[in-house]
Design an enzyme around this catalytic site. Structure first.
Site, PDB file in Angstrom:
ATOM      1  N   ARG A 217      -4.711 -16.799  12.059  1.00  0.00           N
ATOM      2  CA  ARG A 217      -5.024 -15.942  10.795  1.00  0.00           C
ATOM      3  C   ARG A 217      -4.012 -14.890  10.772  1.00  0.00           C
ATOM      4  O   ARG A 217      -3.279 -14.562  11.424  1.00  0.00           O
ATOM      5  CB  ARG A 217      -6.291 -15.413  11.008  1.00  0.00           C
ATOM      6  CG  ARG A 217      -6.548 -14.180  12.025  1.00  0.00           C
ATOM      7  CD  ARG A 217      -8.043 -13.728  11.965  1.00  0.00           C
ATOM      8  NE  ARG A 217      -8.630 -14.402  12.820  1.00  0.00           N
ATOM      9  CZ  ARG A 217      -8.795 -14.292  14.208  1.00  0.00           C
ATOM     10  NH1 ARG A 217      -8.140 -13.357  14.704  1.00  0.00           N
ATOM     11  NH2 ARG A 217      -9.448 -15.030  15.018  1.00  0.00           N
TER      12      ARG A 217
ATOM     13  N   SER B 236       4.729 -11.836  14.408  1.00  0.00           N
ATOM     14  CA  SER B 236       3.691 -10.904  14.937  1.00  0.00           C
ATOM     15  C   SER B 236       2.337 -10.942  14.448  1.00  0.00           C
ATOM     16  O   SER B 236       1.981 -10.056  13.816  1.00  0.00           O
ATOM     17  CB  SER B 236       4.189  -9.669  15.314  1.00  0.00           C
ATOM     18  OG  SER B 236       5.411  -9.522  15.775  1.00  0.00           O
TER      19      SER B 236
ATOM     20  N   ASP C 272       5.888 -10.154  19.060  1.00  0.00           N
ATOM     21  CA  ASP C 272       6.906  -8.838  19.203  1.00  0.00           C
ATOM     22  C   ASP C 272       6.410  -8.370  20.710  1.00  0.00           C
ATOM     23  O   ASP C 272       7.149  -7.685  21.299  1.00  0.00           O
ATOM     24  CB  ASP C 272       6.605  -7.757  18.210  1.00  0.00           C
ATOM     25  CG  ASP C 272       5.094  -7.478  17.923  1.00  0.00           C
ATOM     26  OD1 ASP C 272       4.166  -8.199  18.526  1.00  0.00           O
ATOM     27  OD2 ASP C 272       4.793  -6.813  17.044  1.00  0.00           O
TER      28      ASP C 272
HETATM   29  C1  GLC Z   1      -1.308  -7.823  15.314  1.00  0.00           C
HETATM   30  C2  GLC Z   1      -0.802  -9.141  15.331  1.00  0.00           C
HETATM   31  C3  GLC Z   1      -0.096  -9.221  16.810  1.00  0.00           C
HETATM   32  C4  GLC Z   1       0.948  -8.322  16.823  1.00  0.00           C
HETATM   33  C5  GLC Z   1       0.545  -6.990  16.682  1.00  0.00           C
HETATM   34  C6  GLC Z   1       1.566  -6.019  16.709  1.00  0.00           C
HETATM   35  O1  GLC Z   1      -2.270  -7.553  16.038  1.00  0.00           O
HETATM   36  O2  GLC Z   1      -1.976 -10.046  15.173  1.00  0.00           O
HETATM   37  O3  GLC Z   1       0.128 -10.527  16.828  1.00  0.00           O
HETATM   38  O4  GLC Z   1       1.557  -8.448  18.255  1.00  0.00           O
HETATM   39  O5  GLC Z   1      -0.283  -6.775  15.563  1.00  0.00           O
HETATM   40  O6  GLC Z   1       2.532  -6.136  15.788  1.00  0.00           O
END
Ligand code: GLC
Length: 459
Positions: A157, A142, A195
């Site tokens: 990143r 995530s 996620d």
């Molecule tokens: C951050 C991540 C994203 C993820 C979110 C929730 O924003 O960049 O990819 O879905 O966290 O976990």
């Protein structure tokens, strides 16, 4: 402190209807430019997932989940009737791993998979097993990736406190596969799953035929959303790819990475506390929307507001607390806890301030603190509601279906009292009262486990 200045502090977190509409307008613009071009503030990542589960899916799959402070390994049994069974184990990711090397991090993850298989799938290690026994794994990762296929994606990143520098720009599925192969595990990383995508998939699987799930939203440590987009709108993948994919499906799930919406805080605003908080983070100047909304940051916003009340307005007079001046000392549970305190004297809040910050407080101070807590939580939910609404307007969902379903997961949504009510307030402002009533918002069951398994199955 005069009443007026507490009001000022509280008001600095509030968003009026005009602002909420401006937020929604800018969101639609950024979303659309992210679908058209690479390198836009909101990445709008094509996931190459082009089908929504029907509930009939069947099989045993592995899922692993890296997205916050824990790593989870699960084996998921999809029963084919909207239900599932899951066995799982969880381990904390140490701070050293969060900012170390990719070898160390992904090596550790592979070791956990091995441990899990030894414990729950001993048969996996039998000598005589052929290639048909390779287990498919859905990798919930995530963080923002540049996804080029269902199991290919390079890390753009890190967010949420991770900073494994040498992993940036690398394919995270490959990094995991290499480490699994080193351990000679018969596991194939079949899908890379955000996620939010998992949340959407699991919500759709678990509520077959009831309504149309259009979005998966995470409101937890971080915040983000994935949604069902018309394939023709994803022009940045090129006309040829669109044409090819559209032979089998007219849609694709897009991971918005809305945490990076409104980088310049043009519409979402920036209080003094937001600026200080940003300066304390590893990804300064990035993911500003997330820093206004998600669980990793709400506790710190509250701490910074308390410091202001103490130093400028004489709260906790003549007391000294090292804890109060310690960045990240409070987490979101502090807000959930104070928000939930309905005792007349705010006794629970008093105990909490004493235990966590070693501060005694007067009733008047606690009443003001509760207002501040509410303002921070309400702003978070209002921002979430405004962008959910914006996305539903962009997809013209209200024209296409009678009821729209939004699956949500994450600790802020689950545990912050009244959070959904606040989401609905701003949603109403953006989509109108009648349409707001047509939006079902509900918890998704274990998106990062079940949803990832579903993605691995369709891969
Ligand atoms: C951050 C991540 C994203 C993820 C979110 C929730 O924003 O960049 O990819 O879905 O966290 O976990």
């Amino acid at each position: 402190m005069t009443k007026f200045s507490v009001d000022e502090l509280v008001n600095s977190f509030s968003l009026d209807n005009v602002q909420l509409k401006r937020i929604a307008d800018l969101f639609i613009k950024e979303a659309e430019s992210g679908l058209e071009n690479d390198g836009q503030p909101m990445t709008m990542i094509p996931t190459y997932v082009t089908a929504i589960p029907s509930g009939n899916e069947k099989g045993t799959l592995l899922a692993v989940d890296l997205g916050g402070t824990n790593f989870r390994v699960c084996s998921v049994n999809l029963n084919g009737d909207g239900t599932f069974g899951i066995v799982q184990s969880r381990v904390a990711i140490s701070n050293e791993l969060m900012v170390g090397t990719s070898n160390a991090l992904f090596g550790f993850l592979a070791q956990q998979v091995k441990k899990f298989l030894k414990q729950h799938h001993e048969d996996h290690f039998a000598e005589d097993k052929g290639p048909e026994h390779v287990l498919k794994l859905g990798f919930t990762f995530s963080f923002p990736v540049n996804q080029t296929a269902i199991n290919r994606g390079t890390l753009i990143r890190w967010t949420k406190g991770f900073d494994v520098k040498d992993a940036v720009g690398k394919d995270v599925c490959q990094l995991l596969q290499e480490q699994l192969d080193k351990l000679k595990l018969k596991v194939h990383v079949a899908a890379l799953v955000n996620d939010t995508v998992g949340t959407l998939m699991s919500r759709a699987y678990c509520s077959p035929g009831k309504q149309e799930t259009q979005m998966g939203v995470i409101l937890g440590t971080g915040t983000n959303c994935a949604y069902v987009e018309n394939l023709n709108a994803v022009t940045k993948i090129g006309a040829e790819t669109v044409l090819k994919l559209s032979e089998s499906s007219p849609m694709m799930i897009i991971n918005t990475e809305w945490g990076s919406f409104d980088k310049g805080c043009l519409t979402i605003g920036q209080t003094l506390f937001d600026s200080i908080l940003d300066s304390e983070t590893l990804n300064k100047g990035y993911h500003m929307f997330e820093k206004h909304v998600s669980g990793m940051f709400l506790g710190e916003l509250l701490r910074l507001a308390l410091v202001e009340l103490h130093t400028k307005c004489d709260f906790f007079a003549s007391q000294h607390s090292d804890a109060l001046f310690k960045p990240w000392k409070l987490d979101t549970s502090a807000l959930s806890f104070i928000e939930a305190d309905t005792s007349t004297d705010l006794d629970e809040t008093e105990k909490f301030l004493l235990a966590s910050l070693h501060l005694t407080s007067t009733l008047a101070e606690r009443k003001s603190i509760k207002l501040v807590v509410d303002a921070i939580g309400k702003r978070s939910a209002h921002l979430a509601g405004a962008v959910i609404g914006a996305l539903l307007l962009h997809t013209q969902s209200f024209e296409k279906m009678p009821q729209v379903d939004v699956g949500v997961d994450g600790s802020v949504f689950k545990f912050y009292p009244g959070y959904e009510k606040y989401i609905r307030e701003s949603l109403r402002v953006v989509v109108g009262e009648q349409n707001e009533k047509r939006v079902a918002i509900g918890l998704a069951e274990d998106g990062s486990g079940v949803g990832a398994a579903l993605c691995a199955l369709v891969a």
